[in-house]
Design a protein around this motif. Sequence first.
Motif, PDB file in Angstrom:
ATOM      1  N   ILE A   1       0.838  -1.200   0.000  1.00 47.55           N
ATOM      2  CA  ILE A   1       0.000   0.000   0.000  1.00 47.55           C
ATOM      3  C   ILE A   1       0.874   1.251   0.000  1.00 47.55           C
ATOM      4  N   GLY A   2       0.322   2.319  -0.544  1.00 47.74           N
ATOM      5  CA  GLY A   2       1.026   3.590  -0.581  1.00 47.74           C
ATOM      6  C   GLY A   2       0.829   4.385   0.701  1.00 47.74           C
ATOM      7  N   GLY A   3       1.632   5.433   0.842  1.00 43.28           N
ATOM      8  CA  GLY A   3       1.591   6.257   2.040  1.00 43.28           C
ATOM      9  C   GLY A   3       0.224   6.830   2.343  1.00 43.28           C
ATOM     10  N   ASP A   4      -0.535   7.161   1.289  1.00 43.18           N
ATOM     11  CA  ASP A   4      -1.875   7.713   1.497  1.00 43.18           C
ATOM     12  C   ASP A   4      -2.785   6.693   2.170  1.00 43.18           C
ATOM     13  N   MET A   5      -2.609   5.415   1.839  1.00 42.42           N
ATOM     14  CA  MET A   5      -3.422   4.365   2.459  1.00 42.42           C
ATOM     15  C   MET A   5      -2.952   4.077   3.886  1.00 42.42           C
ATOM     16  N   ILE A   6      -1.638   4.167   4.115  1.00 42.75           N
ATOM     17  CA  ILE A   6      -1.111   3.947   5.464  1.00 42.75           C
ATOM     18  C   ILE A   6      -1.741   4.958   6.427  1.00 42.75           C
ATOM     19  N   ASP A   7      -1.841   6.198   5.984  1.00 39.37           N
ATOM     20  CA  ASP A   7      -2.390   7.265   6.826  1.00 39.37           C
ATOM     21  C   ASP A   7      -3.835   7.004   7.240  1.00 39.37           C
ATOM     22  N   THR A   8      -4.567   6.208   6.452  1.00 40.24           N
ATOM     23  CA  THR A   8      -5.995   5.976   6.751  1.00 40.24           C
ATOM     24  C   THR A   8      -6.306   4.536   7.173  1.00 40.24           C
TER      25      THR A   8
ATOM     26  N   GLY B   1       3.914  13.741  -0.350  1.00 37.80           N
ATOM     27  CA  GLY B   1       2.786  14.427   0.271  1.00 37.80           C
ATOM     28  C   GLY B   1       2.014  13.620   1.296  1.00 37.80           C
ATOM     29  N   THR B   2       2.543  12.449   1.704  1.00 40.99           N
ATOM     30  CA  THR B   2       1.855  11.643   2.719  1.00 40.99           C
ATOM     31  C   THR B   2       2.771  11.458   3.924  1.00 40.99           C
ATOM     32  N   ALA B   3       2.158  11.275   5.091  1.00 37.03           N
ATOM     33  CA  ALA B   3       2.942  11.071   6.315  1.00 37.03           C
ATOM     34  C   ALA B   3       3.406   9.623   6.438  1.00 37.03           C
ATOM     35  N   ALA B   4       2.613   8.689   5.916  1.00 32.24           N
ATOM     36  CA  ALA B   4       2.921   7.250   5.995  1.00 32.24           C
ATOM     37  C   ALA B   4       3.160   6.815   7.437  1.00 32.24           C
ATOM     38  N   LYS B   5       2.241   7.220   8.313  1.00 32.10           N
ATOM     39  CA  LYS B   5       2.346   6.880   9.739  1.00 32.10           C
ATOM     40  C   LYS B   5       1.092   6.119  10.172  1.00 32.10           C
ATOM     41  N   THR B   6       1.307   5.074  10.969  1.00 34.09           N
ATOM     42  CA  THR B   6       0.193   4.295  11.518  1.00 34.09           C
ATOM     43  C   THR B   6       0.674   3.524  12.727  1.00 34.09           C
ATOM     44  N   ASP B   7      -0.275   3.125  13.583  1.00 33.23           N
ATOM     45  CA  ASP B   7       0.060   2.287  14.730  1.00 33.23           C
ATOM     46  C   ASP B   7       0.002   0.803  14.370  1.00 33.23           C
ATOM     47  N   TYR B   8      -0.483   0.503  13.159  1.00 32.22           N
ATOM     48  CA  TYR B   8      -0.575  -0.894  12.734  1.00 32.22           C
ATOM     49  C   TYR B   8       0.769  -1.372  12.179  1.00 32.22           C
ATOM     50  N   PRO B   9       1.008  -2.699  12.243  1.00 33.23           N
ATOM     51  CA  PRO B   9       2.297  -3.213  11.764  1.00 33.23           C
ATOM     52  C   PRO B   9       2.438  -3.128  10.243  1.00 33.23           C
TER      53      PRO B   9
END
Length: 196
Positions: free
Chosen positions: A105-112, A135-143
């Motif tokens: 998945i891309g960074g935009d999907m990671i963010d959501t 333009g995406t943070a690519a941050k999540t608490d999921y692995p």
Amino acid sequence: MKKVGLLGGTFNPPHIGHLMMANEVFHALDLDEVRFMPNALPPHKQARHDASDAERIDMVKLSIAPYPHFRTELFEVVKGGVSYSYETLAALCAREPNVKFYFIIGGDMIDTLHTWYCIEELVKLVQFVGVRRPGTAAKTDYPVIMVDVPQIDLSSTLIRERLATGGTVTFLLPEAVESFIREEGLYGTRTVFSGD
């Protein structure tokens, strides 16, 4: 256990960004193959010059033909309608119990990711692989395993706009895909080559 990457998308059309992302993840994680999985497009959402499901599948097949480690996964297109990633992956895991799936998945999907349907169950089924996008943070608490790939700010939308206005798509699409688009008159292109 076989290691299979899954890259989903509309692929309307598939472009070099898709190929580069799949190839970088394939090598970084030492996968056995990467499958390109076109999703079903609802007919009411298709623009007049959009590609049909069959044409999108043909374009994916043309774009991956030179690469033996790339395949197509047609589960969502064959199923039709709206597909939730959880339902798709649950079905694929049941169909192929000896495969570990790596969902790219891309960074935009990671963010959501926190908004995804049945995300708690989905992360138990597959290993997410994240690729940063401009333009995406690519941050999540999921692995999520992050793979660094050369970032290219390229979208199918941009390519469709270029094609519709007669702009260049050289180096943005595999040549075989561009030829197919022009021969089929997709995205508002002329049906014959201008020869210039």
